[in-house]
Design an enzyme around this catalytic site. Sequence first.
Site, mmCIF file in Angstrom:
data_model
loop_
_atom_site.group_PDB
_atom_site.id
_atom_site.type_symbol
_atom_site.label_atom_id
_atom_site.label_comp_id
_atom_site.label_asym_id
_atom_site.label_seq_id
_atom_site.Cartn_x
_atom_site.Cartn_y
_atom_site.Cartn_z
ATOM 1 C CD GLU A 61 -4.202 -1.115 -0.500
ATOM 2 O OE1 GLU A 61 -3.885 -0.417 -1.488
ATOM 3 O OE2 GLU A 61 -3.574 -2.141 -0.178
ATOM 4 C CG ASP A 120 6.411 -6.548 7.543
ATOM 5 O OD1 ASP A 120 7.292 -7.394 7.281
ATOM 6 O OD2 ASP A 120 5.199 -6.746 7.365
ATOM 7 N NE ARG A 170 2.788 -9.871 12.598
ATOM 8 C CZ ARG A 170 4.082 -10.154 12.722
ATOM 9 N NH1 ARG A 170 4.917 -9.284 13.230
ATOM 10 N NH2 ARG A 170 4.552 -11.312 12.319
#
Lengths: 317, 281
Positions: A61, A120, A170
Amino acid sequence: MKKYTYTEKKDTRSGFGAGLAELGRTNDKVVALCADLTPSLKMGEFIKENPERFFQIGIAEANMMGIAAGLTIGGYIPFTGTFANFSTGRVYDQIRQSIAYSDKNVKICASHAGLTLGEDGATHQILEDIGLMKMLPGMTVINPCDYNQTKAATIAIAEHEGPVYLRFGRPSIPIFTPEDQKFEIGKAVMINEGKDVTIVATGHLVWEAIQAGEELEKLGIDAEIINIHTIKPLDEEAILKSVAKTGCVVTCEEHNYLGGLGESVARTLAANTPTPQEFVATMDTFGESGTPAQLMDKYGLNSKAIVEKVQKVMARK
Amino acid sequence: MSSKQELSDLVVQVRRDIVRMVHDVNSGHPGGSLGCTEFLVALYNEVMELKDGFDMDGIGEDLFFLSNGHISPVFYSVLARKGYFPVKELATFRKIDSRLQGHPTTHEGLPGIRIASGSLGQGMSVAIGAAEAKKLNKDSHLVFTLHGDGELQEGQNWEAIMYAGAKGVDNLISTVDYNGQQIDGSTDEVMNMGSLRDKFEAFGWEVLEVEEGNNLEAIISGLQLAKTNSGKGKPVCLLLHTSMGHGVDFMAGTHEWHGKAPNDEQLASALEQNPETLGDY
């Protein structure tokens, strides 16, 4: 209370993907970069239609932010895509020096922001990104509320000269804003006019604020609800105008109460017209694993929590 | 193209600028600046194809990115003497309201600067982006960078080196200022990086070395060879063996002068060793 209905639920990240695909067709200066998360960011359509304008960076990143900064030199408008955590905290210094301080026209597009990333867990659920980004001079910070608004925001930021942080999520959530609503950076959207309390919400919490407004109506409370999709620059005028009428405010965000929308509103009020305020936000904590709904319940980021905070703040008037 | 004498004169004058600028504000980084003086003079005056004037996009010309931004004194002096901004502006280095910030920045609109640098390890990524933009624009010009050898300890470099090799960014020529020194001592003591040649080659780069990194002719032929090797599917790395503090005897070959300014006596000695050639700012 104005009625808001929906026929379809979609994730806001798909709004980003659709907006990016449209930009691919309409603006040949738009390029996209991704750090190995193209399905999650819904970038497939853009990539398929514009393979030469897509850069697969791999899981790197920091390099992605630098390459994006470099692509502006030569006239391109880079859109970077990865999770919010890896779009901000992981690469803060790269954004600070190579993008913000260097005045580069990079659009940092961040999915899976906040608790609603879900199972997660806390390593991926950043709740500090709005604060990190809004503190950077010159950075515009946008957190749209549904699919349509995210798509419109994605298209709008390509026309804005300067670095932008675009935050989305999401889970599938109701699509309740009009498909043709123009997205104006820095301009609040009035959801419902009311007189008893101002509810200022951003992102996924806007729908929760609408649900709260309906509950409050049953309790005889007339709530004014404002959708703040742009946290920086903040539409201070809209907020001040509203609290002049209601005399109290509840701010709602899927973010830490330190450094988020709530603090920006509090600063505005303190400098202009000190007003009782309550915060619907995470309270200086990390998240954890769970379904999005379980997490939003546990951390008090839902319509029930908004109703409670409204009652609390109205008692302080 | 400049004559050999003109380039030598420019090198000496840039050295004077560096020590005077740093002395004036009692801060800044003379060691690395002096060590890279011949390189930047050669690059800007003999190697890069440059347009007149300055625009940010730099389409139709070669680009340079300084990743180790702390050697701003040499960068500013070379840019000013190339005509990007008035030479007299060098007197504002590190002072309040100056465009010549401690580390280079675009923020004050100084012509010649395309990215802020100072926080280390970011320049190669930016250069890759600019190189990719050149390819999209069908612009056959090259992108040059400079990095400190100690700077390569920053992990982002290796993300960038990996990308450039894997994706064949062959319009990129990255030079490493291989002086073997960093703040806390020699690079071998602080963090032995082994063979940089082997590392770059393992990442798919073409690696060239210039043993005499403070010799103008050696640098120019090294850079020309690098240009010849560009466009062949691989990024090019030039390992430039320099001496930190070169050209000022008491500063040469040591890390002591990485970020330290000379006092009045030391300045006088440094200037005596580098007599004025093109006129002080």
